[in-house]
Design a protein around this motif. Structure first.
Motif, PDB file in Angstrom:
ATOM      1  N   SER A   1       0.813  -1.223   0.000  1.00 25.09           N
ATOM      2  CA  SER A   1       0.000   0.000   0.000  1.00 25.09           C
ATOM      3  C   SER A   1       0.844   1.269   0.000  1.00 25.09           C
ATOM      4  CB  SER A   1      -0.955   0.010   1.199  1.00 25.09           C
ATOM      5  OG  SER A   1      -0.246   0.063   2.419  1.00 25.09           O
TER       6      SER A   1
ATOM      7  N   SER B   1      -1.531   5.871  -5.127  1.00 28.90           N
ATOM      8  CA  SER B   1      -2.631   6.096  -4.190  1.00 28.90           C
ATOM      9  C   SER B   1      -4.003   5.998  -4.857  1.00 28.90           C
ATOM     10  CB  SER B   1      -2.482   7.466  -3.525  1.00 28.90           C
ATOM     11  OG  SER B   1      -2.464   8.497  -4.507  1.00 28.90           O
TER      12      SER B   1
ATOM     13  N   ASN C   1      -7.390   1.401  -5.324  1.00 32.21           N
ATOM     14  CA  ASN C   1      -8.061   1.078  -4.056  1.00 32.21           C
ATOM     15  C   ASN C   1      -8.035  -0.392  -3.714  1.00 32.21           C
ATOM     16  OD1 ASN C   1     -10.210  -0.037  -5.637  1.00 32.21           O
ATOM     17  ND2 ASN C   1     -11.106   2.000  -5.788  1.00 32.21           N
TER      18      ASN C   1
ATOM     19  N   ASN D   1      -7.339  -5.051  -0.018  1.00 38.00           N
ATOM     20  CA  ASN D   1      -8.095  -3.801   0.082  1.00 38.00           C
ATOM     21  C   ASN D   1      -7.108  -2.686   0.443  1.00 38.00           C
ATOM     22  OD1 ASN D   1      -9.764  -1.652   0.730  1.00 38.00           O
ATOM     23  ND2 ASN D   1     -11.275  -2.905   1.804  1.00 38.00           N
TER      24      ASN D   1
ATOM     25  N   ASP E   1      -7.340   0.553   0.230  1.00 36.01           N
ATOM     26  CA  ASP E   1      -7.937   1.647   1.007  1.00 36.01           C
ATOM     27  C   ASP E   1      -7.936   1.306   2.489  1.00 36.01           C
ATOM     28  OD1 ASP E   1      -8.385   3.199  -1.207  1.00 36.01           O
ATOM     29  OD2 ASP E   1     -10.495   2.644  -1.433  1.00 36.01           O
TER      30      ASP E   1
ATOM     31  N   ARG F   1      -4.401   1.500   3.969  1.00 32.57           N
ATOM     32  CA  ARG F   1      -3.913   2.864   4.180  1.00 32.57           C
ATOM     33  C   ARG F   1      -4.627   3.557   5.335  1.00 32.57           C
ATOM     34  NH1 ARG F   1      -4.523   3.047  -1.898  1.00 32.57           N
ATOM     35  NH2 ARG F   1      -2.446   2.587  -2.747  1.00 32.57           N
TER      36      ARG F   1
END
Length: 322
Positions: A97, A102, A105, A167, A169, A172
């Motif tokens: 990640s 960025s 996702n 995942n 997202d 992060r």
């Protein structure tokens, strides 16, 4: 517009060839999907290796590869690499990640020793809302020692990290990479199965369990399994007859020398290898001293002067898938 799948792989120099074969299998069996391979590498991977990986997918529409160089100094340690001679690259996926863009996702992580036989879209479309990862149970899930060592209840299970829907997202937002690094720093002595132990300990109650057909690895083919056979009976039947992803844990089909039995589904690897520049290529990482020892020992066994090897496992009778 075709759907897009983002795939991350983390090969070192020894895994460039099998990773290229894996990428070929993905492209062949997902012709109408926009696929981006995100390849995380260290200094062992050369410019020539990178060209080889680009070339292996160059004939396919809507397929491309992006490379990312990892800063290994960010890792506090690489525990237990002497176990079966694993390289530091086995830990690189823990920084997925932070390394990947960025705007992504989620991503599908694939080990370099897998072959993909069908569309990845059903797997890719798994709903990860509220979960960090989706993965298949490990073939040694029933091993009580795992849970004693990692200090969590056995009923939570243990997954194989060779195929993971991640995942990003969630990773992060929840700072899971800090948790990984804390585990590496403070509990290095508890780690035996490398990154897989770290991922299972951190995500013990934050995972989705996938069907075995998405990561059919060799222990599921043994005559004496280490998993709950009744629990997975019908799921395993489907996986053995028509797996989506075959994972060559244990002895690799491309090894020039092996002491254990050949995986009964190795023909699937050779099918896609024969479609690349690496057709027929074998790899032998043994040092010269080990090669001589193996040669002499095998000769003595053939002459009946040394007892046969005690094989650690045997495979059940399985019809090749390809």
């Amino acid at each position: 517009m075709s759907k897009r799948i983002d795939i991350v792989v983390c090969p070192d120099k020894w895994f460039v060839m099998p990773t290229g074969v894996m990428m070929r299998s993905v492209c062949v069996n997902n012709p109408d999907v926009n696929i981006v391979f995100h390849v995380i590498i260290d200094d062992s991977v050369t410019e020539g290796d990178k060209k080889d990986l680009r070339d292996v997918i160059s004939a396919f529409k809507e397929k491309k590869v992006e490379f990312y160089h990892i800063d290994v100094s960010k890792f506090p340690c690489f525990p237990n690499l002497e176990n079966k001679g694993f390289p530091p690259a086995t830990y690189y996926r823990l920084q997925t990640s932070q390394i990947l863009p960025s705007y992504l996702n989620k991503v599908l992580y694939l080990d370099g020793d897998v072959i993909v036989r069908h569309s990845l879209l059903p797997l890719w479309e798994t709903d990860l809302t509220g979960y960090a990862v989706a993965a298949v149970p490990d073939c040694a899930e029933a091993t009580a020692e795992f849970y004693v060592r990692l200090k969590y209840p056995q009923e939570l299970g243990y997954f194989n990290s060779g195929v993971m829907l991640i995942n990003l997202d969630y990773w992060r937002i929840n700072g899971v990479e800090d948790e990984f690094m804390s585990f590496l720093t403070n509990r290095a002595d508890d780690i035996y199965c490398h990154d897989q132990d770290v991922l299972n300990a951190v995500f013990k109650d934050r995972k989705i369990i996938l069907p075995i057909k998405y990561n059919l690895h060799h222990g599921f083919m043994w005559t004496s399994p280490k998993y709950d056979y009744q629990k997975y009976k019908w799921e395993l039947y489907e996986a053995l007859n028509d797996p989506t992803i075959i994972h060559f844990t244990g002895e690799k089909p491309w090894y020039a020398y092996r002491r254990n039995p050949q995986n009964p589904l190795s023909s699937s690897f050779f099918k896609y290898q024969s479609q690349t520049k690496w057709k027929g290529v074998k790899i032998d990482k043994r040092p010269l001293k080990r090669r001589v020892i193996n040669l002499l020992a095998d000769l003595l066994r053939r002459l009946g002067l040394k007892k046969p090897l005690d094989l650690p496992f045997t495979y059940r009778s399985i019809k090749p898938t390809d």
